[in-house]
Scaffold this active site. Structure first.
Site, PDB file in Angstrom:
ATOM      1  N   GLU A 176       0.835  -1.373   0.179  1.00 64.33           N
ATOM      2  CA  GLU A 176       0.046  -0.151  -0.116  1.00 64.33           C
ATOM      3  C   GLU A 176       1.229   1.650   0.010  1.00 64.33           C
ATOM      4  OE1 GLU A 176      -3.574  -0.140   2.826  1.00 64.33           O
ATOM      5  OE2 GLU A 176      -4.487  -2.205   2.088  1.00 64.33           O
ATOM      6  N   GLU A 295      -5.518  -8.041  -0.660  1.00 67.03           N
ATOM      7  CA  GLU A 295      -6.301  -7.627   0.328  1.00 67.03           C
ATOM      8  C   GLU A 295      -7.962  -7.812   0.439  1.00 67.03           C
ATOM      9  OE1 GLU A 295      -5.133  -5.783   3.464  1.00 67.03           O
ATOM     10  OE2 GLU A 295      -2.953  -5.724   3.540  1.00 67.03           O
TER      11      GLU A 295
END
Length: 503
Positions: A176, A295
């Site tokens: 991320e 995710e």
């Protein structure tokens, strides 16, 4: 009596989307909350084996047939030093983890994870720190893991008890990195450059590895799509997959909108595919970048409780969502969405696996299955084969994500097993649906089973005291007549209809 609502599903045996990559049913274990400590590792527990690994959770993970597990993070990895997690446990340093505001003892580290992975019959998807570290970390950790012997780090691995290389083949290039919350957050150009160089380093040392570059943390990020474009412009030659992350929650208690979140997921995937193919065209490349949705889940129940946690303690009860029945319906729809995009989504990780936003929960006295365990279980164990292009003609309803179909469905054919599996969610909260599907191309196939997950209470949960409060049952709602599959999907239900050739 009110006439039952209708839906028609159309498939063609010759019109295939893709063979399902088993890695689409993967999961995730981060050093976060009780995912590791008390989740998969708890020395002294009556469930622990000689290595402190919980055998009850291993058994449930094997039941799920989880193929790969992403590790060790997550936000955690961007402040992590991998070398802290190897060597004698008594000499490993305790460190603060700024990402989650806790203390990491490193008692459970790389060797322990690889030992657990072997016992749980999963393969590793290892994430390197490109937040506070970089290319040198990529070089060192793959040398430690994948070189047989004869170098300082490979011989250190052997000294630490692993004579043979770990042979890790799937690597995440950070986590991320588009997020301002991330330690070492970078611009797309900055990250694209370091991801390219880290990927090159990994492949210099082991050309057989595959690399996952960080895509957007969700489709609402202000840099979405431009991030993917820029990152791939810089790293296309060394990137094999680009990641997607998303979580949904029913914070407004609007169940129809919540269940329509799979529409947003579908659009997210399509947009990333388009961006990948745009860069491919600009580069005049023959290489195709596929997707790693590493995710995804429902996450919102624990948000308020987590604001009250004390900082700088060890493995607190953190991100422990207690999932209800409507969460299971959305997870089912999200699995259907991933499968419908199996031509480009090759890896996906339900985040996470135990205790932390997870299908499995533990206490000192046992482990139990949350509601979302069941659609994950069914998809993983019965969704392997070839996805057929599945057209669903059904009414839609308005939602904040756009028009949403009342019925989500996908069909998987397994020629080897001579099975045909329909996964379907009825999102209508009040009405049953009669579903028909022409199966004349599958002559001799009959309904083997119809598995149904439903509940009158959308907020029903499973607990250690009542672990089967929400659990699937077998029903007689499906049959094949004159070459047509006829099924009834009850209101608010997850359904698995499995056909098998009998003659």
């Amino acid at each position: 009596m009110e006439e039952r609502k209708q839906a028609r599903i159309s498939i063609d045996r010759e019109v295939e989307v893709s063979r399902v990559d088993e890695r689409i049913f993967s999961s995730f274990i981060e050093h976060l909350g009780r995912a590791v400590y008390e989740g998969i590792y708890q020395p002294g527990s009556k469930f622990a084996d000689e290595d402190g690994l919980r055998t009850d959770t291993i058994d449930l993970i094997k039941e799920l047939k989880v193929p790969y597990v992403r590790y060790p993070g997550g936000n955690f990895v961007s402040g992590f030093k991998w070398e802290d997690s190897v060597g004698p446990v008594s000499q490993r340093p305790h460190r603060i983890d700024p990402a989650w505001g806790v203390i990491e003892t490193n008692e459970f580290g790389l060797h322990e994870f690889m030992n657990w992975a072997k016992k749980a019959d999963v393969k590793p998807m290892y994430t390197i720190n490109l937040g506070t570290r970089g290319v040198s970390e990529a070089k060192d950790v793959i040398e430690y893991c994948n070189i047989k012997s004869g170098t300082y780090l490979s011989d250190l691995r052997r000294k630490n008890g692993a004579e043979e290389p770990f042979g890790i083949k799937l690597w995440c290039l950070g986590n991320e990195m588009d997020g301002p919350w991330q330690m070492g957050h970078k611009t797309a150009r900055e990250y694209g450059r370091i991801a390219h160089e880290a990927g090159r380093m990994l492949k210099f040392i082991d050309p057989s590895v595959e690399c996952v570059a960080c895509g957007s943390s969700n489709s609402s990020m202000p840099t979405f799509a431009s991030w993917e474009r820029t990152v791939l412009e810089e790293s296309y030659d060394t990137t094999d997959y680009i990641s997607l992350h998303t979580y949904y929650g029913n914070r407004d208690n609007n169940t129809p909108d919540f269940l329509a979140s799979s529409v947003d997921m579908d659009q997210f995937i399509s947009s990333v595919v388009a961006t990948c193919d745009y860069v491919k065209a600009v580069k005049r490349s023959n290489k195709k970048i596929n997707l790693s949705f590493d995710e995804w889940n429902v996450w919102y129940h624990s948000n308020e409780a987590d604001t009250k946690l004390e900082k700088w303690v060890q493995h607190p009860h953190q991100l422990e969502d207690i999932y209800n029945f409507e969460d299971a319906l959305l997870v089912g729809s999200m699995l259907i969405t991933l499968l419908r995009h199996a031509d480009r989504v090759k890896i996906a990780c339900l985040a996470q696996l135990v205790n932390v936003i997870a299908p499995i929960m533990t206490s000192d006295t046992g482990a139990w299955k949350q509601t979302i365990f069941y659609p994950y279980l069914h998809a993983s164990t019965m969704g392997r084969g070839t996805v057929l292009n599945t057209a669903v003609k059904v009414d839609t309803y308005e939602s904040k994500h756009g028009d949403a179909p009342f019925v989500d469905a996908v069909v998987i054919a397994d020629e080897g097993q001579e099975t045909l599996t329909l996964f379907a969610v009825n999102k209508d909260l009040k009405s049953d649906y009669s579903v028909t599907m022409d199966v004349r191309q599958f002559e001799g196939y009959q309904v083997q089973e119809h598995i149904l997950l439903t509940n009158e209470d959308l907020k029903a949960v499973n607990t250690e005291e009542k672990p089967d409060n929400v659990a699937p049952v077998f029903c007689q709602n499906s049959k094949v007549e004159d070459g047509t599959l006829k099924s009834v999907l009850p209101a608010r239900s997850w359904n698995v209809v499995r056909l098998k050739k009998t003659v």
